[in-house]
Write a protein that holds these residues in place. Structure first.
Motif, PDB file in Angstrom:
ATOM      1  N   ARG A 184       0.839  -1.198   0.000  1.00  0.00           N
ATOM      2  CA  ARG A 184       0.000   0.000   0.000  1.00  0.00           C
ATOM      3  C   ARG A 184       0.877   1.252   0.000  1.00  0.00           C
ATOM      4  NH1 ARG A 184      -5.429  -0.624   1.947  1.00  0.00           N
ATOM      5  NH2 ARG A 184      -5.925  -2.811   2.362  1.00  0.00           N
ATOM      6  N   PHE A 185       0.431   2.223  -0.747  1.00  0.00           N
ATOM      7  CA  PHE A 185       1.052   3.548  -0.721  1.00  0.00           C
ATOM      8  C   PHE A 185      -0.032   4.583  -0.910  1.00  0.00           C
ATOM      9  CE2 PHE A 185       2.478   7.061  -3.538  1.00  0.00           C
ATOM     10  CZ  PHE A 185       3.161   7.808  -2.578  1.00  0.00           C
ATOM     11  N   LYS A 186      -0.033   5.579  -0.024  1.00  0.00           N
ATOM     12  CA  LYS A 186      -0.995   6.667  -0.115  1.00  0.00           C
ATOM     13  C   LYS A 186      -0.373   7.907   0.523  1.00  0.00           C
ATOM     14  CE  LYS A 186      -4.546   6.600   2.619  1.00  0.00           C
ATOM     15  NZ  LYS A 186      -5.846   6.202   3.214  1.00  0.00           N
ATOM     16  N   TYR A 204       1.671  10.634   4.668  1.00  0.00           N
ATOM     17  CA  TYR A 204       2.426   9.681   3.848  1.00  0.00           C
ATOM     18  C   TYR A 204       2.381   8.322   4.513  1.00  0.00           C
ATOM     19  CZ  TYR A 204       6.656   7.682   1.597  1.00  0.00           C
ATOM     20  OH  TYR A 204       7.550   6.893   0.918  1.00  0.00           O
ATOM     21  N   MET A 205       2.055   7.285   3.737  1.00  0.00           N
ATOM     22  CA  MET A 205       2.004   5.938   4.270  1.00  0.00           C
ATOM     23  C   MET A 205       2.456   4.954   3.205  1.00  0.00           C
ATOM     24  SD  MET A 205       0.147   2.887   4.100  1.00  0.00           S
ATOM     25  CE  MET A 205      -1.494   3.291   3.567  1.00  0.00           C
ATOM     26  N   THR A 206       3.378   4.086   3.575  1.00  0.00           N
ATOM     27  CA  THR A 206       3.816   3.024   2.678  1.00  0.00           C
ATOM     28  C   THR A 206       3.938   1.730   3.477  1.00  0.00           C
ATOM     29  OG1 THR A 206       5.560   2.294   1.159  1.00  0.00           O
ATOM     30  CG2 THR A 206       6.255   3.655   3.009  1.00  0.00           C
ATOM     31  N   GLN A 207       3.402   0.651   2.913  1.00  0.00           N
ATOM     32  CA  GLN A 207       3.441  -0.658   3.564  1.00  0.00           C
ATOM     33  C   GLN A 207       3.780  -1.719   2.532  1.00  0.00           C
ATOM     34  OE1 GLN A 207      -0.401  -1.304   5.353  1.00  0.00           O
ATOM     35  NE2 GLN A 207       0.001   0.047   7.090  1.00  0.00           N
ATOM     36  N   LEU A 209      -1.217   4.083  -4.741  1.00  0.00           N
ATOM     37  CA  LEU A 209      -0.969   2.929  -5.589  1.00  0.00           C
ATOM     38  C   LEU A 209      -2.195   2.042  -5.564  1.00  0.00           C
ATOM     39  CD1 LEU A 209       1.066   1.171  -7.237  1.00  0.00           C
ATOM     40  CD2 LEU A 209       1.791   0.186  -5.050  1.00  0.00           C
ATOM     41  N   THR A 210      -2.702   1.684  -6.727  1.00  0.00           N
ATOM     42  CA  THR A 210      -3.882   0.835  -6.814  1.00  0.00           C
ATOM     43  C   THR A 210      -3.815   0.025  -8.094  1.00  0.00           C
ATOM     44  OG1 THR A 210      -6.303   0.824  -6.707  1.00  0.00           O
ATOM     45  CG2 THR A 210      -5.289   2.631  -7.933  1.00  0.00           C
ATOM     46  N   LYS A 211      -4.938  -0.621  -8.448  1.00  0.00           N
ATOM     47  CA  LYS A 211      -5.009  -1.430  -9.653  1.00  0.00           C
ATOM     48  C   LYS A 211      -6.275  -1.103 -10.429  1.00  0.00           C
ATOM     49  CE  LYS A 211      -2.565  -5.782  -8.691  1.00  0.00           C
ATOM     50  NZ  LYS A 211      -2.773  -7.250  -8.534  1.00  0.00           N
ATOM     51  N   ASP A 222     -10.871  -2.916  -3.972  1.00  0.00           N
ATOM     52  CA  ASP A 222     -10.014  -3.028  -2.800  1.00  0.00           C
ATOM     53  C   ASP A 222      -9.134  -4.253  -3.026  1.00  0.00           C
ATOM     54  OD1 ASP A 222     -10.572  -3.070   0.801  1.00  0.00           O
ATOM     55  OD2 ASP A 222      -8.774  -2.832  -0.409  1.00  0.00           O
ATOM     56  N   ASP A 223      -7.858  -4.027  -3.319  1.00  0.00           N
ATOM     57  CA  ASP A 223      -6.993  -5.140  -3.661  1.00  0.00           C
ATOM     58  C   ASP A 223      -5.691  -5.013  -2.911  1.00  0.00           C
ATOM     59  OD1 ASP A 223      -5.570  -3.153  -5.034  1.00  0.00           O
ATOM     60  OD2 ASP A 223      -6.792  -3.466  -6.823  1.00  0.00           O
ATOM     61  N   GLU A 224      -4.660  -5.777  -3.332  1.00  0.00           N
ATOM     62  CA  GLU A 224      -3.381  -5.777  -2.611  1.00  0.00           C
ATOM     63  C   GLU A 224      -2.691  -4.428  -2.664  1.00  0.00           C
ATOM     64  OE1 GLU A 224      -0.014  -7.722  -4.408  1.00  0.00           O
ATOM     65  OE2 GLU A 224      -1.213  -8.158  -6.189  1.00  0.00           O
ATOM     66  N   TYR A 225      -3.103  -3.543  -3.565  1.00  0.00           N
ATOM     67  CA  TYR A 225      -2.524  -2.218  -3.637  1.00  0.00           C
ATOM     68  C   TYR A 225      -3.319  -1.212  -2.825  1.00  0.00           C
ATOM     69  CZ  TYR A 225       0.238  -4.118  -7.415  1.00  0.00           C
ATOM     70  OH  TYR A 225       1.107  -4.868  -8.148  1.00  0.00           O
ATOM     71  N   GLY A 226      -4.383  -1.634  -2.170  1.00  0.00           N
ATOM     72  CA  GLY A 226      -5.166  -0.719  -1.355  1.00  0.00           C
ATOM     73  C   GLY A 226      -6.451  -0.316  -2.048  1.00  0.00           C
TER      74      GLY A 226
END
Length: 338
Positions: free
Chosen positions: A2-4, A61-64, A97-99, A129-133
């Motif tokens: 995840r990134f947002k 900022y958030m990254t996982q 980041l998404t799909k 809602d997927d593995e990218y958030g």
């Protein structure tokens, strides 16, 4: 993964991507908990390794990820820059980041524009809602007195950690001369003028005609020149600063500083630039150099390190309230042989 993030400095982000895009179409974007890094390694030309503090661009900022919360992406700089341009007058902007429905990874830039904004964008309606958030876009453009929420999509490629593990900054020897450059846009103007004067000769088959020579000494002098069969012109700057090296940052401390190449170069040359001693020089392509100089639109100070007849390394420090945690863009420019 995840990134947002919320973009707090859209103007700087836009200028940065425009400058990087002039050197290469694709960038390696590394998102970690400490920094945001852009790297460009073209087949030919200047390499760029940019390390940005998170708060220089983002507020939240958030990254996982499973890889120590680090995400590596291959990003097309042109589409990213165009998307950011559409957010220059926004009241807020978020990137994540998404799909898409076909599992294509994207960076989605969600922009909130004030009422009556005429900014155009390509909306995307999705509630996946997927593995990218999760991602949701609400186009509220109906009605002239309401804010509009639009989304720009930038297709990217997710890079596995092993793919980028072998990428490292070039190794260079200790510089012979280090100097703070004059304003880059001023330097770019003169560089472009020299290059244009030589283009006619280059069109006649002389591939070396647009090669500039840059030289500097440890007495505050910088020289930019071009030499061809038909002409020889140069510009010289004096009274520039040669920053002092910190012994703690030099291998060997005080002893290492005393033996440093730049310390020996201080014993040569003169402050008026007339002496031919004590100069370190590199030969660079004028057209490539003009693209490098486009980073001047970001402002900030620039330290140039000259490895005589080997390479020119530029450290571009972006304007910041804190000197302890600055964003820096590092440019590696190889020197042509004589």
């Amino acid at each position: 993964m995840r990134f947002k993030a919320t973009i707090s400095n859209i103007a700087t982000f836009t200028k940065l991507t425009a400058s990087l895009n002039s050197l290469g179409p694709l960038a390696w974007l590394k998102l970690s908990e400490e920094h945001v890094c852009f790297t460009i390694i073209p087949e030919q030309g200047t390499q760029v390794w940019a390390v940005l503090t998170i708060d220089s661009i983002f507020s939240t900022y958030m990254t996982q990820s499973a890889a120590n919360n680090t995400i590596n992406l291959e990003v097309p700089l042109g589409p990213l820059n165009r998307a950011l341009k559409s957010a220059l007058h926004a009241t807020s902007a978020q990137i994540r980041l998404t799909k898409k429905a076909d599992n294509m990874p994207i960076l989605a830039l969600t922009i909130v524009n004030p009422p009556s904004s005429t900014t155009s964008a390509i909306p995307n309606l999705s509630t996946e809602d997927d593995e990218y958030g999760s991602f949701y876009d609400d186009d509220s453009s109906a009605g002239g007195n309401r804010e509009t929420v639009i989304t720009q999509e930038v297709p990217i490629r997710v890079l596995a950690p092993d793919t980028v593990a072998g990428l490292h900054e070039p190794q260079c020897r200790e510089p012979d001369v280090h100097i703070i450059l004059p304003p880059l846009m001023q330097l770019k103007s003169i560089s472009d003028r020299f290059t244009k004067l030589a283009l006619a000769e280059a069109a006649g088959g002389n591939s070396k005609a647009t090669r500039l020579e840059m030289a500097a000494n440890m007495h505050g002098c910088l020289r930019l020149s071009i030499k061809t069969d038909a002409m020889r012109i140069s510009s010289v700057w004096t009274d520039l600063q040669n920053p002092e090296l910190d012994p703690e940052q030099v291998l060997g401390g005080e002893v290492g500083l005393a033996e440093h190449p730049s310390t020996r170069m201080k014993l040569l040359g003169s402050a008026d630039g007339r002496s031919e001693e004590g100069w370190a020089a590199v030969r660079i392509d004028g057209k490539d150099w003009g693209k490098v100089m486009s980073v001047g639109r970001l402002g900030g100070r620039v330290i140039a390190c000259f490895c005589h007849e080997h390479a020119l390394i530029l450290y571009v420090y972006l304007p910041s309230d804190s000197e302890e945690d600055e964003s820096v863009l590092t440019y590696y420019v190889s020197s042509y042989s004589a």
